[in-house]
Enzyme design. Structure first.
Site, short mmCIF file in Angstrom:
data_model
loop_
_atom_site.label_atom_id
_atom_site.label_comp_id
_atom_site.label_asym_id
_atom_site.label_seq_id
_atom_site.Cartn_x
_atom_site.Cartn_y
_atom_site.Cartn_z
N GLN A 176 -1.79 2.12 10.07
CA GLN A 176 -0.43 2.23 9.17
C GLN A 176 0.77 3.09 10.18
OE1 GLN A 176 -3.43 2.80 7.92
NE2 GLN A 176 -3.51 2.52 5.83
N ARG A 186 -7.29 -0.47 -6.83
CA ARG A 186 -7.88 0.78 -5.86
C ARG A 186 -7.83 2.08 -6.59
NH1 ARG A 186 -4.49 1.11 -0.46
NH2 ARG A 186 -6.16 2.16 0.29
N ASP A 215 -1.98 10.63 -1.95
CA ASP A 215 -2.46 9.77 -3.05
C ASP A 215 -2.78 10.43 -4.43
OD1 ASP A 215 -2.92 8.37 -0.36
OD2 ASP A 215 -2.92 6.77 -1.73
N ASN A 220 -5.31 12.58 0.74
CA ASN A 220 -4.43 11.57 1.52
C ASN A 220 -4.98 10.80 2.68
OD1 ASN A 220 -1.77 10.78 2.07
ND2 ASN A 220 -1.75 11.94 3.93
N LYS A 221 -4.43 9.73 3.45
CA LYS A 221 -5.18 9.01 4.29
C LYS A 221 -5.99 9.73 5.13
CE LYS A 221 -4.90 5.52 4.62
NZ LYS A 221 -5.87 5.05 3.97
N ARG A 281 0.85 -1.20 0.11
CA ARG A 281 -0.13 0.04 0.01
C ARG A 281 0.98 0.97 0.14
NH1 ARG A 281 2.44 1.93 3.67
NH2 ARG A 281 0.97 3.47 3.68
N GLY A 282 0.06 2.31 -0.15
CA GLY A 282 0.96 3.75 -0.42
C GLY A 282 1.28 3.90 -1.65
N ALA A 283 0.81 5.12 -2.17
CA ALA A 283 0.51 5.53 -3.75
C ALA A 283 1.66 5.29 -4.55
CB ALA A 283 0.26 7.05 -3.69
O1 MRU Z 1 -4.28 3.12 2.51
P1 MRU Z 1 -2.89 3.54 2.27
O2 MRU Z 1 -1.93 2.99 3.21
O3 MRU Z 1 -2.56 2.89 0.90
O4 MRU Z 1 -2.79 4.87 2.24
C1 MRU Z 1 -1.54 5.61 2.18
C2 MRU Z 1 -1.44 6.85 2.28
O5 MRU Z 1 -2.59 7.74 2.56
C3 MRU Z 1 -0.13 7.54 2.12
O6 MRU Z 1 -0.03 8.99 3.03
C4 MRU Z 1 0.20 8.10 0.59
O7 MRU Z 1 -0.19 6.82 0.07
C5 MRU Z 1 1.35 8.47 0.53
S1 MRU Z 1 2.40 7.55 0.60
C6 MRU Z 1 4.04 7.87 0.18
#
Ligand code: MRU
Length: 351
Positions: A201, A97, A242, A252-253, A54-56
């Site tokens: 996370q 996603r 994201d 973002n999250k 996970r993470g963009a």
């Molecule tokens: O749901 P996730 O864990 O994929 O969400 C990740 C985030 O929101 C991060 O802040 C974002 O992807 C930036 S990661 C460098």
């Protein structure tokens, strides 16, 4: 000491091997350090959907390697029509996603690359392109680390949300890359990490990365952030993204928006760190960003244990949008945009 150690940067979570694509299973961290090896595109799409990775930026890099697996399989099945057949695999990955635009950026780049390939086995060329995407992401993170660290005064305390580190990217991290670089430069004294409900996370991944890389970290419940800021120590909130719209609105999250609101109230600066692969100039504002809603179960339970009574429903948006007006700086590998707006974003993107 290697470069990576000097930069407090020892972790990698996406690795190619001839057996397939290896992912460090992020659902199990920090209790278990277990790798999964994926050999087909369905496996890669499921791993993205189920949060193995996970993470963009990490999702983008993973999808690029997924296209290597897809290309190899399609070529073996049909050397003549593999370029048409692989369209279905692009769709499979694109549906994993919806919010992180890095996924669609990586798929588009692989698609354009595939169109340029001559006849013959594409296996080596596809792997080279996916590896370039991976390497470029790490290089962008290093550059952003240096640029973001310049904004931070010495002896600072910072707060971060979710996980934006090596686990969330090709390596090094976006917001956590800035934190790594600034800590390495002696500018950060302490990091606070939000636990980041519902997936935790922050508690599971950010805390683990910082402990592994010997950067001092204290975990807080998400709801403690306002009280922490009121104490006056925190100088910057530093987060990733994201998807960033053309006007500088930032997805973002979930919970990032509330942090931006309370940061502004307390005079704390708010920094967003993201590579240009996260910027979507096709969307004029954050209102157009598709926000993933995940299963209610993720809120109704905690680490597999039901915590809410039967009969209650849950709302589980995975991301929120912070308006550009609450953002002090967007840091990309192409430069820093202070007080972002559409004109500054266009200039930074070179268009
Ligand atoms: O749901 P996730 O864990 O994929 O969400 C990740 C985030 O929101 C991060 O802040 C974002 O992807 C930036 S990661 C460098």
């Amino acid at each position: 000491m290697s470069d990576q150690q000097i930069l407090h940067d020892r972790i990698r979570a996406v690795e190619w091997s001839e057996a397939g694509l290896k992912l460090l299973d992020q659902r199990l961290l920090p209790m278990l350090k277990q790798w999964v090896t994926l050999r087909d595109v369905e496996g890669v799409a499921n791993a993205i959907r189920d949060m193995v990775v996970r993470g963009a930026p990490a999702i983008g890099v993973t999808a690029a390697y997924g296209m290597v697996l897809a290309g190899r399989a399609r070529y073996v099945a049909s050397p003549r029509s593999w370029k048409q057949d692989i369209e279905a695999d692009l769709q499979t990955l694109a549906q994993s996603r919806p919010t992180a635009v890095n996924l669609f950026w990586a798929l588009e780049r692989m698609k354009v690359f595939i169109a340029t390939l001559p006849e013959g086995d594409p296996g080596v060329a596809l792997l080279e392109e996916a590896t370039r995407i991976h390497d470029e992401d790490i290089a962008a993170n290093r550059r952003m680390g240096a640029l973001g660290a310049e904004l931070i005064k010495s002896d600072s305390v910072v707060l971060t949300h979710c996980n934006t580190g090596s686990l969330a990217t090709g390596g090094f991290g976006t917001a956590l890359g800035v934190i790594r670089a600034a800590y390495g430069a002696g500018k950060i004294r302490h990091v606070y990490a939000d636990e980041t409900r519902p997936w935790l996370q922050g508690a599971r991944l950010t805390a683990w990365e910082l402990v592994e890389d010997e950067i001092p970290v204290t975990l807080i419940a998400d709801s403690a952030a306002a009280s922490l800021m009121r104490q006056g120590q925190v100088k910057w909130v530093i987060v990733g993204s994201d998807r960033i719209a053309a006007n500088g609105d930032v997805a973002n999250k979930i919970g990032t928006y509330s942090l931006a609101v309370i940061a502004r109230h307390h005079g704390v600066k708010f920094m967003v760190v993201a590579p240009t692969t996260t910027v979507d100039m096709n969307l004029s504002s954050g209102d157009q960003i598709p926000i993933e809603e995940r299963a209610e179960e993720e809120v109704l339970s905690l680490v597999g244990q039901r915590i809410a009574p039967q009969g209650v429903r849950a709302w589980n948006p995975s991301f929120d949008v912070t308006p550009a007006a609450l953002v002090d700086a967007i840091v990309t590998e192409r430069g820093v945009v202070l007080a972002p707006d559409v004109a500054k974003m266009r200039k930074m993107m070179g268009g």
